[in-house]
Design a protein around this motif. Sequence first.
Motif, mmCIF file in Angstrom:
data_model
loop_
_atom_site.group_PDB
_atom_site.id
_atom_site.type_symbol
_atom_site.label_atom_id
_atom_site.label_comp_id
_atom_site.label_asym_id
_atom_site.label_seq_id
_atom_site.Cartn_x
_atom_site.Cartn_y
_atom_site.Cartn_z
ATOM 1 N N THR A 1 0.840 -1.193 0.000
ATOM 2 C CA THR A 1 0.000 0.000 0.000
ATOM 3 C C THR A 1 0.875 1.244 0.000
ATOM 4 O O THR A 1 1.740 1.388 0.858
ATOM 5 N N PRO A 2 0.640 2.138 -0.972
ATOM 6 C CA PRO A 2 1.436 3.374 -0.983
ATOM 7 C C PRO A 2 1.092 4.242 0.239
ATOM 8 O O PRO A 2 -0.011 4.206 0.748
ATOM 9 N N GLY A 3 2.046 4.991 0.701
ATOM 10 C CA GLY A 3 1.818 5.878 1.840
ATOM 11 C C GLY A 3 2.043 5.148 3.157
ATOM 12 O O GLY A 3 2.461 3.999 3.210
ATOM 13 N N ALA A 4 1.736 5.836 4.214
ATOM 14 C CA ALA A 4 1.969 5.293 5.551
ATOM 15 C C ALA A 4 0.882 4.281 5.897
ATOM 16 O O ALA A 4 -0.300 4.557 5.789
ATOM 17 N N SER A 5 1.306 3.131 6.324
ATOM 18 C CA SER A 5 0.385 2.077 6.734
ATOM 19 C C SER A 5 0.204 2.140 8.244
ATOM 20 O O SER A 5 1.132 2.431 8.983
ATOM 21 N N VAL A 6 -1.007 1.852 8.695
ATOM 22 C CA VAL A 6 -1.280 1.841 10.133
ATOM 23 C C VAL A 6 -0.998 0.477 10.741
ATOM 24 O O VAL A 6 -1.048 0.317 11.949
ATOM 25 N N VAL A 7 -0.690 -0.509 9.911
ATOM 26 C CA VAL A 7 -0.485 -1.869 10.403
ATOM 27 C C VAL A 7 0.660 -1.951 11.414
ATOM 28 O O VAL A 7 0.488 -2.550 12.478
ATOM 29 N N PRO A 8 1.830 -1.370 11.155
ATOM 30 C CA PRO A 8 2.900 -1.482 12.161
ATOM 31 C C PRO A 8 2.511 -0.896 13.515
ATOM 32 O O PRO A 8 2.760 -1.501 14.552
ATOM 33 N N GLN A 9 1.857 0.273 13.504
ATOM 34 C CA GLN A 9 1.445 0.880 14.760
ATOM 35 C C GLN A 9 0.380 0.020 15.449
ATOM 36 O O GLN A 9 0.384 -0.125 16.667
ATOM 37 N N PHE A 10 -0.526 -0.536 14.661
ATOM 38 C CA PHE A 10 -1.566 -1.402 15.214
ATOM 39 C C PHE A 10 -0.958 -2.637 15.862
ATOM 40 O O PHE A 10 -1.322 -3.010 16.974
ATOM 41 N N LEU A 11 -0.024 -3.277 15.166
ATOM 42 C CA LEU A 11 0.614 -4.468 15.719
ATOM 43 C C LEU A 11 1.382 -4.146 16.998
ATOM 44 O O LEU A 11 1.298 -4.879 17.985
#
Length: 188
Positions: A87-97
Amino acid sequence: MAEKQKTLLIKRYASRRLYNTETSDYVTLEDIAGFIREGREVQILDLKSGDDLTRQYLLQIIAEHESRGESVLPVDVLNDLVRSYMTPGASVVPQFLQASFEMLRSGQSQMLDQMGSMNPMAKMPGFEMMEAQQKAFMKAMTGGLAGSSGWNTKDEAEAEDAADEQGEDLDSIKQQLSELQDKLSKLK
């Protein structure tokens, strides 16, 4: 409470061998996984370039465990991880994990503290040492995800109430996780 140990430095030589700087011997990925299960933080550096290779080796440890049938990550989660990289741009997945694991660690720590304060055996001489050994054993047996001490001498009604409260906490955490997953899927 024990002091937090300093980060264990592992150096990777040009031959790709991994060297434990504390014990002055070579280690394997399985050894490194063991250090992490024991609660140690590790840092793996390339000796020649000085590059930090920790992330690469941690991913390799996870991949090897997954390939041996020690599956922890559901396929849906793995798919979401791959999508987050694409996904282009900042992903929220790392912060969520990261937030999810912090919440899990915090809940585990609180549960261990509550179990210790409710236990009438806590007043017995030598109990703290026995409890520490038991926690280490449980952590080793469960990979650090379970916190039950198993030494519960309360009557059955109190034990069931405590289990219900913990179950409700777990249900609450599951609900929050589900809500966050729904929000993530809507962001795609």
